[in-house]
Design an enzyme around this catalytic site. Structure first.
Site, PDB file in Angstrom:
ATOM      1  N   GLU A   1      -6.205  -9.183   3.604  1.00 52.51           N
ATOM      2  CA  GLU A   1      -5.370  -8.495   4.606  1.00 52.51           C
ATOM      3  C   GLU A   1      -5.337  -9.356   5.857  1.00 52.51           C
ATOM      4  OE1 GLU A   1      -5.922  -4.306   5.344  1.00 52.51           O
ATOM      5  OE2 GLU A   1      -6.408  -3.927   3.231  1.00 52.51           O
TER       6      GLU A   1
ATOM      7  N   GLN B   1       2.106  -6.168   5.413  1.00 48.14           N
ATOM      8  CA  GLN B   1       2.325  -5.764   4.039  1.00 48.14           C
ATOM      9  C   GLN B   1       3.753  -6.152   3.664  1.00 48.14           C
ATOM     10  OE1 GLN B   1       1.130  -1.764   3.101  1.00 48.14           O
ATOM     11  NE2 GLN B   1      -0.827  -1.929   4.162  1.00 48.14           N
TER      12      GLN B   1
ATOM     13  N   TYR C   1      -6.926  -8.955  11.392  1.00 50.91           N
ATOM     14  CA  TYR C   1      -5.573  -8.774  11.920  1.00 50.91           C
ATOM     15  C   TYR C   1      -5.475  -9.373  13.317  1.00 50.91           C
ATOM     16  CZ  TYR C   1      -4.344  -5.546   8.153  1.00 50.91           C
ATOM     17  OH  TYR C   1      -4.045  -5.005   6.931  1.00 50.91           O
TER      18      TYR C   1
ATOM     19  N   GLU D   1       0.847  -1.201   0.000  1.00 49.71           N
ATOM     20  CA  GLU D   1       0.000   0.000   0.000  1.00 49.71           C
ATOM     21  C   GLU D   1       0.879   1.247   0.000  1.00 49.71           C
ATOM     22  OE1 GLU D   1      -2.847   0.049   3.213  1.00 49.71           O
ATOM     23  OE2 GLU D   1      -3.828   1.857   2.445  1.00 49.71           O
TER      24      GLU D   1
ATOM     25  N   ASN E   1     -12.247  -1.229  -0.961  1.00 52.55           N
ATOM     26  CA  ASN E   1     -11.545  -1.826   0.172  1.00 52.55           C
ATOM     27  C   ASN E   1     -12.229  -1.375   1.453  1.00 52.55           C
ATOM     28  OD1 ASN E   1      -8.990  -2.861   1.688  1.00 52.55           O
ATOM     29  ND2 ASN E   1      -9.249  -0.750   2.404  1.00 52.55           N
ATOM     30  N   GLU E   2     -12.507  -2.311   2.320  1.00 48.78           N
ATOM     31  CA  GLU E   2     -13.109  -1.989   3.621  1.00 48.78           C
ATOM     32  C   GLU E   2     -14.174  -0.906   3.478  1.00 48.78           C
ATOM     33  OE1 GLU E   2     -10.168  -1.489   6.762  1.00 48.78           O
ATOM     34  OE2 GLU E   2      -9.469  -3.541   6.476  1.00 48.78           O
TER      35      GLU E   2
HETATM   36  O1  AHR Z   1      -2.994  -2.586   6.191  1.00 51.10           O
HETATM   37  C1  AHR Z   1      -3.260  -1.390   6.836  1.00 51.10           C
HETATM   38  C2  AHR Z   1      -4.724  -0.999   6.750  1.00 51.10           C
HETATM   39  O2  AHR Z   1      -5.504  -1.924   7.434  1.00 51.10           O
HETATM   40  C3  AHR Z   1      -5.337  -0.986   5.377  1.00 51.10           C
HETATM   41  O3  AHR Z   1      -5.093   0.198   4.695  1.00 51.10           O
HETATM   42  C4  AHR Z   1      -6.788  -1.152   5.655  1.00 51.10           C
HETATM   43  O4  AHR Z   1      -7.472  -1.814   4.598  1.00 51.10           O
HETATM   44  C5  AHR Z   1      -6.821  -1.935   6.949  1.00 51.10           C
HETATM   45  O5  AHR Z   1      -7.661  -1.389   7.876  1.00 51.10           O
END
Ligand code: AHR
Length: 501
Positions: free
Chosen positions: A303, A352, A247, A28, A174-175
Site C-alpha cells: 500500500e 487504489q 502513505y 478494496e 492486513n495491518e
Molecule cells: O487503502 C486504504 C486503507 O489504508 C486500507 O484499507 C488500509 O490497509 C490502510 O490503512
C-alpha cells in the site's frame, strides 16, 4: 533560473532484474473502488464483460498491470470468503464496517475477482482474514481456489469453475498492528506462523506467503517478524514477503491537506514526504539483511500513494480524491525508489485502482464517464522497466528542502530491456525551476533517442470528465544524443522517459 544535474549510467554492467510486481495495484471493497468503479454489473448499460467495466480493464491492460491485490485493506480482516461464492441472489448482505457502514451485497466475490484478473491477464494477490478469521478458513479458501480435486474443488466446479485458478500470492492478514486486530508484533508473529502452516501448496500453485509488515517506521515490528518468521521451521519456509505500508499524507491524519489547491510549501511537503519512502525502505531492508542476507524474503510495499482530504461533497470514508501533476511526480519518485532497491523490494501495490486515494482512473457516479489521472500516465511510461535489468546510475543534483527534510531535485532510474533498448525515467521534483541534464551513457551505442514528458499547464490543474487530458503525455523536444552523451531539459514539475535504441 535553470538548475543543472549530471547523470552517469553504466550500460555495460549488469544489475538485478526489476520485478514486474513492483508495478502492482490494489482494489478494496472501499467507497467506489469495486462497486460503481471497476464493477458495474452484467446488466449495466456501461460496456462491460461479465460485470467488469471494459474501459477500465483496457486502461489497466495498457499499463501492463502485473498483479492486483484484493479484497482489502482493512476490509480483508472482516471478510468471510464464503459470503462471496454461490448464486449471487443468495449471497448475504454485510455491513462494510470500516468504510462507511455501507451494505455490501457480495455481488463481487472470489469467482468474479478472479475473472477480472483473467481479463486483465494479471496475477491475483489475495489478502486473507486473520483479524476475525481462522487458519481453517484461510486454508479452505486457498484449497477452494487452487485444489485440483477434493470436496472444495467439487464445490468450486458446482459454482461454475472446474479448473483451479492456481493463485500463488496470498497475504496473511492486513495491518494487523491496526485495523487487522491491533496485535502486538510477538502475538502476530505467532499467529502468522500458525496461519502459514495451514496454507497449503497445490499442484502448480506453490504459495508465496506475505506477512503483515510494519506501519511506516515501526522498525521493531520488522525486527520481530524477521527474527521469528524468516528462517525455515523444520524445513518449512514460513514467510516469502513482509509488507510495508506507507502513505504520503500531507498535513497528517488529523488535518489532511486537500489534493488541490496547494502552494509551493504544499508541493514541497508532498515531495519531502514522498522521499521518506527511500529512508523507510533502506532502514527496513537493513534489518531484513541481518536476518536474511540471501534476500529470500521480499519487502512488499503493498500500500502506497498520496492520501489527501476527501473531495468536497463526497463521503468522508470513501477516500475519493483528485490529482495533479504533483501526484505524477510523486508516483515517479516512488517507482524510482522501488527500482533502486529492487533486489529486496520485489512487490508493490499502489492504493487504489479507481476512485480511491491515488487512483489511475476516476469514474462518475452511477457508471458515468471515466477519466485517466496523471498517475496512469506515469505507469504507462514506466511499464518498460518491467522485468528489465536495472543499470547502475549516479546522479549529481541540487537538494531541495521542506522544513528540515531535504530531497533531491532529480530522481532517475535506468534499465536495459531484453530487446537491447535502454530506458531512462526521470522526475523533476522542483515546482519552480527547470533543470538541464547532462547524461553520460557509458558503453552505449544507441543511435536514436525518443523522449516523452508528462507535464501540466498549471501546477494545480487536474483531469476532469469534461477536460480529460489536461495533464497528459507528449513528445519532448530538444533532446540531443551525441556519441554516449545525452542532454535534455526537464521543465519544472515534470516526469520524462527516454528510450534509446
Ligand atoms: O487503502 C486504504 C486503507 O489504508 C486500507 O484499507 C488500509 O490497509 C490502510 O490503512
Amino acid at each position: 533560473m535553470t538548475h543543472h544535474a549530471k547523470i552517469q549510467i553504466n550500460t555495460a554492467e549488469s544489475g538485478p532484474v526489476i520485478s514486474k510486481h513492483i508495478f502492482g495495484h490494489f482494489a478494496e471493497h472501499l467507497g467506489r473502488c469495486i462497486y460503481d468503479g471497476l464493477w458495474v454489473g452484467p446488466e449495466s448499460p456501461v460496456p462491460n464483460v461479465r460485470g467488469w467495466r471494459s474501459d477500465l480493464v483496457e486502461a489497466l491492460r495498457a499499463i501492463k498491470i502485473p498483479n492486483l491485490r484484493w479484497p482489502g485493506g482493512c476490509f480483508a480482516d472482516d471478510y468471510f470468503w464464503r459470503d462471496g461464492i454461490g448464486p449471487t441472489e443468495q449471497r448475504p448482505r454485510r455491513v462494510n464496517a470500516h468504510w462507511g457502514g455501507v451494505l455490501d451485497d457480495n455481488a463481487v466475490g472470489t469467482h468474479e475477482f478472479l475473472d477480472l484478473c483473467e481479463q486483465l491477464e494479471c496475477e491475483p494477490y489475495i489478502a486473507a482474514n486473520v483479524g476475525s478469521g481462522s487458519p481453517r478458513e484461510m486454508r479452505e479458501w486457498v484449497e477452494y481456489v487452487n485444489a485440483a480435486a477434493g470436496t472444495l474443488a467439487d464445490e468450486r466446479a458446482a459454482n461454475g469453475r472446474k479448473e483451479p485458478w492456481k493463485v500463488t500470492l496470498w497475504g496473511v492478514g492486513n495491518e494487523n498492528w491496526g485495523c487487522g486486530g491491533h496485535m502486538r508484533p510477538d502475538y502476530y508473529a505467532d499467529e502468522y506462523r500458525r496461519y502459514a502452516t495451514y496454507v497449503q501448496d497445490h499442484p502448480d500453485a506453490t504459495v508465496q506467503r506475505m506477512a503483515c509488515g510494519p506501519n511506516e517506521d515501526d522498525y521493531s515490528w520488522t525486527e520481530v517478524m524477521m527474527r521469528q518468521c524468516a528462517a525455515p521451521l523444520y524445513g518449512f519456509q514460513p514467510m516469502d514477503g513482509l509488507s510495508l505500508h506507507y502513505y504520503t499524507l500531507p498535513g497528517g491524519w488529523d488535518n489532511k491537506a486537500p489534493a488541490r489547491p496547494f502552494d509551493q510549501a504544499g508541493w514541497n511537503e508532498v515531495m519531502a514526504l514522498g522521499w521518506r519512502m527511500d529512508e523507510l525502505v533502506i532502514k527496513h531492508s537493513a534489518i531484513m539483511d541481518r536476518h536474511d542476507p540471501d534476500k529470500k524474503v521480499a519487502l512488499v510495499v503493498d500500500e502506497w500513494g498520496a492520501w489527501y482530504r476527501e473531495e468536497k461533497g463526497t463521503h468522508p470514508r470513501f477516500l475519493f480524491q483528485q490529482q495533479t501533476v504533483r501526484d505524477a511526480v510523486l508516483a515517479a519518485i516512488n517507482l524510482n525508489i522501488f527500482i533502486d532497491h529492487c533486489e529486496r523490494l520485489r512487490f508493490a501495490n499502489l492504493a487504489q485502482v479507481v476512485n480511491v486515494l491515488q487512483a489511475i482512473a476516476l469514474t462518475e457516479p452511477a457508471g458515468g464517464r471515466l477519466v485517466l489521472t496523471p498517475t496512469w500516465d506515469v505507469f504507462a511510461l514506466y511499464a518498460v522497466h518491467q522485468e528489465a535489468m536495472r543499470l547502475p546510475i549516479t546522479i549529481e543534483t541540487a537538494q531541495l528542502a521542506h522544513v528540515e527534510k531535504s530531497f533531491p531535485q532529480v530522481s532517475a532510474t535506468a534499465s536495459l530491456a531484453e530487446n537491447g533498448q535502454i530506458n531512462v525515467t526521470l522526475a523533476n521534483t522542483d515546482s519552480v525551476h527547470e533543470v538541464e541534464i547532462s547524461m553520460a551513457l557509458q558503453g552505449a551505442t544507441s543511435k536514436t533517442v525518443q523522449a516523452r514528458v508528462i507535464a501540466s499547464p498549471e501546477l494545480t490543474a487536474c483531469n476532469t470528465f469534461d477536460q480529460p487530458r489536461t495533464i497528459t503525455t507528449t513528445d519532448l523536444a530538444g533532446v540531443t544524443l551525441s556519441g554516449d552523451q545525452v542532454t535534455l531539459t526537464l521543465s519544472a514539475a515534470s516526469v520524462v522517459s527516454l528510450n534509446l535504441s
